[in-house]
Design a protein around this motif. Structure first.
Motif, PDB file in Angstrom:
ATOM      1  N   ASP A  36       7.273  10.630  14.050  1.00  0.00           N
ATOM      2  CA  ASP A  36       7.866  11.407  13.356  1.00  0.00           C
ATOM      3  C   ASP A  36       6.855  12.165  12.545  1.00  0.00           C
ATOM      4  N   VAL A  37       5.629  11.469  12.196  1.00  0.00           N
ATOM      5  CA  VAL A  37       4.508  12.283  11.259  1.00  0.00           C
ATOM      6  C   VAL A  37       4.154  13.337  12.338  1.00  0.00           C
ATOM      7  N   MET A  38       4.061  12.951  13.534  1.00  0.00           N
ATOM      8  CA  MET A  38       3.340  14.100  14.630  1.00  0.00           C
ATOM      9  C   MET A  38       4.231  15.349  14.672  1.00  0.00           C
ATOM     10  N   LYS A  39       5.725  15.122  14.756  1.00  0.00           N
ATOM     11  CA  LYS A  39       6.737  16.204  14.622  1.00  0.00           C
ATOM     12  C   LYS A  39       6.637  16.746  13.485  1.00  0.00           C
ATOM     13  N   GLU A  40       6.234  16.123  12.147  1.00  0.00           N
ATOM     14  CA  GLU A  40       6.056  16.649  10.969  1.00  0.00           C
ATOM     15  C   GLU A  40       4.740  17.564  11.215  1.00  0.00           C
ATOM     16  N   LEU A  41       3.730  17.381  11.757  1.00  0.00           N
ATOM     17  CA  LEU A  41       2.529  18.118  11.946  1.00  0.00           C
ATOM     18  C   LEU A  41       2.740  19.160  12.740  1.00  0.00           C
ATOM     19  N   GLY A  42       3.618  19.548  13.200  1.00  0.00           N
ATOM     20  CA  GLY A  42       4.138  20.474  14.269  1.00  0.00           C
ATOM     21  C   GLY A  42       3.515  20.340  15.915  1.00  0.00           C
ATOM     22  N   ALA A  43       3.668  18.854  16.183  1.00  0.00           N
ATOM     23  CA  ALA A  43       2.989  18.654  17.632  1.00  0.00           C
ATOM     24  C   ALA A  43       4.053  19.112  18.721  1.00  0.00           C
ATOM     25  N   THR A  44       3.699  19.560  19.832  1.00  0.00           N
ATOM     26  CA  THR A  44       4.330  20.302  20.787  1.00  0.00           C
ATOM     27  C   THR A  44       4.915  18.869  21.325  1.00  0.00           C
ATOM     28  N   ALA A  45       6.065  19.447  22.238  1.00  0.00           N
ATOM     29  CA  ALA A  45       6.907  18.491  22.940  1.00  0.00           C
ATOM     30  C   ALA A  45       5.858  17.692  23.890  1.00  0.00           C
ATOM     31  N   ASP A  46       5.151  18.353  24.527  1.00  0.00           N
ATOM     32  CA  ASP A  46       3.994  17.681  25.440  1.00  0.00           C
ATOM     33  C   ASP A  46       3.299  16.448  24.652  1.00  0.00           C
ATOM     34  N   LEU A  47       2.932  16.779  23.602  1.00  0.00           N
ATOM     35  CA  LEU A  47       2.320  15.796  22.665  1.00  0.00           C
ATOM     36  C   LEU A  47       3.022  14.707  22.424  1.00  0.00           C
ATOM     37  N   ILE A  48       4.357  15.096  21.774  1.00  0.00           N
ATOM     38  CA  ILE A  48       5.269  14.248  21.201  1.00  0.00           C
ATOM     39  C   ILE A  48       5.819  13.108  22.449  1.00  0.00           C
ATOM     40  N   GLY A  49       5.832  13.825  23.352  1.00  0.00           N
ATOM     41  CA  GLY A  49       6.214  12.918  24.870  1.00  0.00           C
ATOM     42  C   GLY A  49       5.028  12.334  25.551  1.00  0.00           C
ATOM     43  N   LEU A  50       3.992  12.284  25.107  1.00  0.00           N
ATOM     44  CA  LEU A  50       2.695  11.734  25.683  1.00  0.00           C
ATOM     45  C   LEU A  50       2.646  10.338  26.089  1.00  0.00           C
ATOM     46  N   PRO A  51       2.777   9.951  27.149  1.00  0.00           N
ATOM     47  CA  PRO A  51       3.045   8.619  27.461  1.00  0.00           C
ATOM     48  C   PRO A  51       1.894   7.639  26.893  1.00  0.00           C
ATOM     49  N   SER A  52       2.177   6.393  27.060  1.00  0.00           N
ATOM     50  CA  SER A  52       1.283   5.385  26.760  1.00  0.00           C
ATOM     51  C   SER A  52      -0.150   5.516  27.618  1.00  0.00           C
ATOM     52  N   PHE A  53      -1.119   5.398  27.235  1.00  0.00           N
ATOM     53  CA  PHE A  53      -2.515   5.414  27.854  1.00  0.00           C
ATOM     54  C   PHE A  53      -2.623   6.823  28.458  1.00  0.00           C
TER      55      PHE A  53
END
Lengths: 364, 129
Positions: free
Chosen positions: A156-173
């Motif tokens: 949620d914090v990353m979304k607040e920072l305007g992170a792209t969908a790619d970044l929000i959906g970045l998988p583990s590792f």
């Protein structure tokens, strides 16, 4: 004699937030801001922001980068695709652990190796000695800042920072290049808390900007700055290893429960022959998790007592704020490593009851 | 930070307060700040003897263990039983509900050998930096 302590670019930010700064691995680092328990709870239930810029970062580049790093670590780096990361250990010729590392393949010919602050000099020397002369590498620890944003609301914090969908959906590792708060950085879905979260690598000159932006974006999500004190209780509950405690140059990955990062049948690596031998001949002790069944807190170095004799030693121990019990790790003979085995922990001359339990102590 | 004027202090960061014929003992706000969240306090039983400047127990925070030192010699009269289930009282009010033990002193004059608040503050100034 006191040596001069290094400070991260965020030291004044920590002071302004009321942090208590303590010496750690040659650095002056925030051990806590508001209190370890509150910070621990913030990471488990909301989000926490850590300055972990003391960690060492080594960049290895060129067409042989992957093959060269692969030769230095026990896990199979040859299969690491661009944009992926893995956890591994780095062993000496005897199969004993020099450090535990995360290896990130940033680009086809650019590999980032993150090591512990306490081992930076040793690992840099090891790389200098072991890497092929034609392979460019660089210790960028002094130029890079590392922030860890961890917790169920990190996303949620990353979304607040305007992170792209790619970044929000970045998988583990996984790891990718990104721009957050107008800061160019590498963002990885990794961490050391047992929670979801991101680790952000940026240039030192952007550290204050990024730190402030994340703290501000996190306000409405209950984000707190978190010190090394809570980082330790968080990682212990998740049974993540702490070098110098649970693993060191006298331990091998099998007895530490890290056999899963040793790929004996993949390409050759330093320590492989020794580890093959250890695996073939067997080993007699194991790192186990325990919880106290009587009043007391186990600490590193306390003897483990069974039947009146010392059978092992505690490597980590503290209260587990989320699990609500006093927990620890320690090496015991294999025969005493089964879940449910009663152990005694000698605390200031008195033997206090404990029991071997399943780990991790906490799983999200 | 300022320290209560009605207390005497040790170099190991305990405070002592004369209350009738007993001395109440706790740890200072400075000690609390250094420790962080207190999670366990090990104390003697009532009736046990303690010696001035010698260890009478241990206090543990999430992060570390510290020894507790008696400000004066004497017999333990009472221990703060509430700390067994609520050790955080030490953090919340080190001079009030977070007290540790009371001692019946064998020599009340030992109190005079401790620091007053001004001296203690001066002493703390020498520890930082």
């Amino acid at each position: 004699m006191s040596e001069t302590l290094l400070e991260t670019p965020l030291a004044d930010e920590h002071r302004a937030l009321g942090a208590r700064l303590v010496p750690f691995a040659g650095w002056r680092m925030p051990v806590q801001y508001e209190g370890i328990k509150k910070e621990h709870e913030a990471v488990r239930t909301r989000a926490g922001l850590f300055d972990v810029s003391h960690m060492g970062e080594i960049l290895v580049e060129g067409p042989n980068a992957i093959a060269e790093v692969d030769r230095l670590v026990t896990n199979d780096v040859s299969k690491l695709d661009v944009g992926r990361a893995l956890y591994t250990v780095c062993c000496n010729d005897y199969g004993l652990i020099l450090d535990d590392l995360i290896v990130y393949r940033l680009e086809a010919e650019k590999v980032l190796v993150v090591c512990n602050a306490s081992n930076r000099e040793k690992i840099v020397a090891h790389f200098a000695k072991s890497l092929d002369l034609g392979t460019p590498w660089n210790d960028v620890s002094d130029e890079w800042t590392l922030l860890a944003l961890q917790g169920p609301r990190a996303v949620d914090v990353m979304k607040e920072l305007g992170a792209t969908a790619d970044l929000i959906g970045l998988p583990s590792f996984h790891v990718m290049h990104a721009n957050i708060a107008e800061v160019e950085l590498w963002a990885a879905r990794t961490g050391y808390t047992g929670e979801d979260g991101f680790e952000l690598f940026c240039a030192n000159e952007d550290a204050v900007r990024l730190w402030r932006a994340v703290l501000e974006a996190g306000q409405k999500h209950g984000l707190k700055p978190v010190g090394l004190g809570a980082r330790d209780t968080l990682r212990l509950e998740a049974r993540l290893m702490l070098y110098g405690h649970d693993i060191n140059e006298h331990t091998h990955p099998f007895e530490a429960g890290l056999g899963w990062v040793v790929k004996l049948d993949a390409n050759d690596f330093i320590g492989r022959e020794a580890l093959r031998g250890i695996k073939a001949s067997g080993f007699d002790r194991k790192l186990v998790g325990f919880e106290m069944t009587e009043r007391g807190i186990a600490r590193q170095g306390y003897p483990i007592i069974v039947g009146g004799s010392r059978v092992g030693e505690v490597t980590s121990g503290s209260p587990g704020p989320t699990v609500g019990r006093n927990i620890g790790l320690g090496y015991v003979p294999k025969a005493l490593s089964k879940v449910g085995t009663t152990l005694g922990i000698e605390i200031r001359g008195k033997v206090v009851g404990a029991v071997v339990v399943r780990t991790p102590f906490y799983k999200r | 930070m300022t320290y209560p004027r009605d207390l005497q202090y040790t170099r190991e960061h305990e405070w002592a307060r004369l209350e009738g014929d007993v001395i109440r003992v706790g740890i200072t706000a400075y000690a609390v700040e250094q420790l962080g969240d207190v999670t366990l306090v090990d104390m003697p039983a009532p009736g046990e003897d303690v010696q001035a400047h010698e260890r009478f127990g241990d206090i543990e925070s999430v992060k570390t263990v510290s020894e507790l030192f008696a400000p004066v010699s004497g017999e333990v009269v009472d221990v703060n039983a509430a700390l067994e289930s609520s050790p955080e009282l030490v953090n919340e009010g080190p001079y009030e509900d977070g007290w540790l033990i009371t001692i019946r002193p064998s020599d009340q004059a030992e109190l005079d050998g401790l620091m007053d608040a001004a001296k203690y503050e001066e002493y703390l100034g020498t520890l930082d930096g």
